[in-house]
Design a protein around this motif. Structure first.
Motif, PDB file in Angstrom:
ATOM      1  N   LYS A 290     -23.201  68.826  -6.528  1.00  0.00           N
ATOM      2  CA  LYS A 290     -23.784  68.596  -7.848  1.00  0.00           C
ATOM      3  C   LYS A 290     -23.013  67.536  -8.625  1.00  0.00           C
ATOM      4  N   ARG A 291     -21.751  67.388  -8.334  1.00  0.00           N
ATOM      5  CA  ARG A 291     -20.958  66.339  -8.974  1.00  0.00           C
ATOM      6  C   ARG A 291     -21.478  64.968  -8.579  1.00  0.00           C
ATOM      7  N   TRP A 292     -21.758  64.779  -7.291  1.00  0.00           N
ATOM      8  CA  TRP A 292     -22.281  63.502  -6.794  1.00  0.00           C
ATOM      9  C   TRP A 292     -23.680  63.250  -7.366  1.00  0.00           C
ATOM     10  N   GLU A 293     -24.493  64.297  -7.396  1.00  0.00           N
ATOM     11  CA  GLU A 293     -25.838  64.156  -7.936  1.00  0.00           C
ATOM     12  C   GLU A 293     -25.786  63.751  -9.410  1.00  0.00           C
ATOM     13  N   GLU A 294     -24.899  64.374 -10.157  1.00  0.00           N
ATOM     14  CA  GLU A 294     -24.791  64.068 -11.585  1.00  0.00           C
ATOM     15  C   GLU A 294     -24.318  62.638 -11.808  1.00  0.00           C
ATOM     16  N   VAL A 295     -23.323  62.219 -11.058  1.00  0.00           N
ATOM     17  CA  VAL A 295     -22.788  60.867 -11.203  1.00  0.00           C
ATOM     18  C   VAL A 295     -23.845  59.826 -10.832  1.00  0.00           C
ATOM     19  N   ALA A 296     -24.618  60.118  -9.783  1.00  0.00           N
ATOM     20  CA  ALA A 296     -25.622  59.159  -9.300  1.00  0.00           C
ATOM     21  C   ALA A 296     -26.948  59.271 -10.039  1.00  0.00           C
ATOM     22  N   GLY A 297     -27.127  60.322 -10.834  1.00  0.00           N
ATOM     23  CA  GLY A 297     -28.387  60.501 -11.545  1.00  0.00           C
ATOM     24  C   GLY A 297     -29.541  60.834 -10.635  1.00  0.00           C
ATOM     25  N   VAL A 298     -29.286  61.644  -9.614  1.00  0.00           N
ATOM     26  CA  VAL A 298     -30.319  61.998  -8.650  1.00  0.00           C
ATOM     27  C   VAL A 298     -30.055  63.409  -8.146  1.00  0.00           C
ATOM     28  N   GLN A 299     -31.119  64.136  -7.785  1.00  0.00           N
ATOM     29  CA  GLN A 299     -30.957  65.421  -7.115  1.00  0.00           C
ATOM     30  C   GLN A 299     -31.522  65.309  -5.719  1.00  0.00           C
ATOM     31  N   LEU A 300     -30.761  65.770  -4.735  1.00  0.00           N
ATOM     32  CA  LEU A 300     -31.222  65.674  -3.358  1.00  0.00           C
ATOM     33  C   LEU A 300     -32.545  66.410  -3.188  1.00  0.00           C
TER      34      LEU A 300
END
Length: 320
Positions: A290-300
């Motif tokens: 979720k950290r990566w998703e938040e930083v990238a502005g995307v949800q897998l």
């Protein structure tokens, strides 16, 4: 010495199942946990067991004592702190620490326990399949300083595991555990990068996982945690992110003690600690994505939970 009665302290996500495996192997158990409800539930499930907290000398007759606790400092406090259980254990009792502890703390604890006539074995846990811990299909990494103590403990170790590896002297099991987790962390961080970047490029995350699992990128996270828990958005591995942060910090200690200079431990700790700040304190480790998703502005992109598993006879046939 023939082991008849086993003490077990720590009935959390892992300990409850491993203690159950020991009970199913025919040993009498005396159990304890900081949560009385867990103790009551265990005794209800395994009638030949009893609660150790009922009396201050409840563990005086055990031949082997197993601990499964948050870290080595808690283990030492339970064994050697004020009211520590070592005072009631009979001379020659073997203590098995299956917790994820610092190998340096383990060696110190072992030296102190020997002064009480007790022998410590470190036997931390890893697993080759998701939730294998629930079926006594885990891998144990052993460190010990006494062949006699190890032989005494072996039937209990085998009851809890599918694989047993003796790594060396006391502390070697915990060193192997933390380095195993460190290697796993590397794959987790790279996989978070790859899945988020791949989706933003236009790749499908599920197909990416499928490719990785038949290619050189295959690892525990692609075959298990991300495939079964991240993409279906269930996040139910049972292994907390805060524990992974703790284990990575121990890995850094071990690496530094070897004299090796590397930047990877600090990078991993920084990323995982940042992830922990962004999720609930009790989040499971795979929620770090979720950290990566938040930083990238995307949800897998979500996909269904897979129903197939690699074959493992013991995994499927266990009735725990």
């Amino acid at each position: 010495m023939t082991v008849k009665t086993v003490g077990y302290i720590g009935l959390g996500n892992a300990g409850f199942y491993l203690a159950g495996a020991v009970a199913k192997a025919g040993f009498r158990l005396v159990v304890d946990d900081s949560d009385p409800q867990r103790v009551a539930q265990f005794v209800s499930n395994f009638p030949r067991s009893k609660a150790g907290r009922a009396t201050k000398d409840g563990f005086k007759d055990v031949d082997v004592l197993v601990t499964m606790l948050p870290n080595g400092k808690v283990v030492r406090d339970v064994l050697l702190g004020d009211g520590g259980i070592s005072k009631q254990l009979k001379n020659g009792t073997v203590v098995i620490d299956t917790s994820s502890s610092s190998p340096f703390d383990t060696r110190q604890c072992g030296a102190e326990l020997r002064q009480h006539g007790l022998e410590l074995i470190d036997a931390p846990v890893t697993q080759e399949q998701m939730h294998a811990i629930r079926y006594a299909a885990v891998t144990l990494m052993i460190g010990h300083d006494s062949d006699k103590g190890y032989k005494t403990a072996l039937p209990v170790l085998q009851a809890m595991s599918q694989h047993v590896f003796v790594m060396g002297r006391l502390g070697a099991g915990h060193a192997m555990k933390t380095l195993n987790n460190y290697v796993s962390v590397g794959s987790i961080l790279a996989l978070c990068d790859a899945l988020v970047a791949g989706q933003k490029f236009g790749l499908d995350p599920k197909t990416m996982i499928d490719v990785l699992n038949v290619g050189t990128g295959r690892n525990f996270s692609t075959a298990n945690a991300f495939r079964e828990e991240v993409l279906p958005r269930t996040f139910d591995s049972g292994y907390q992110l805060r524990l992974l942060v703790k284990d990575t910090k121990i890995a850094k200690e071990v690496i530094q003690a070897s004299g090796l200079s590397t930047q990877l431990p600090d990078m991993a700790i920084e990323c995982l600690s940042d992830a922990l700040r962004r999720v609930r304190p009790t989040a499971n480790h795979e929620e770090c994505v979720k950290r990566w998703e938040e930083v990238a502005g995307v949800q897998l992109k979500q996909s269904d939970k897979p129903t197939d598993r690699p074959p493992n006879p013991r995994y499927f046939t266990s009735k725990l």
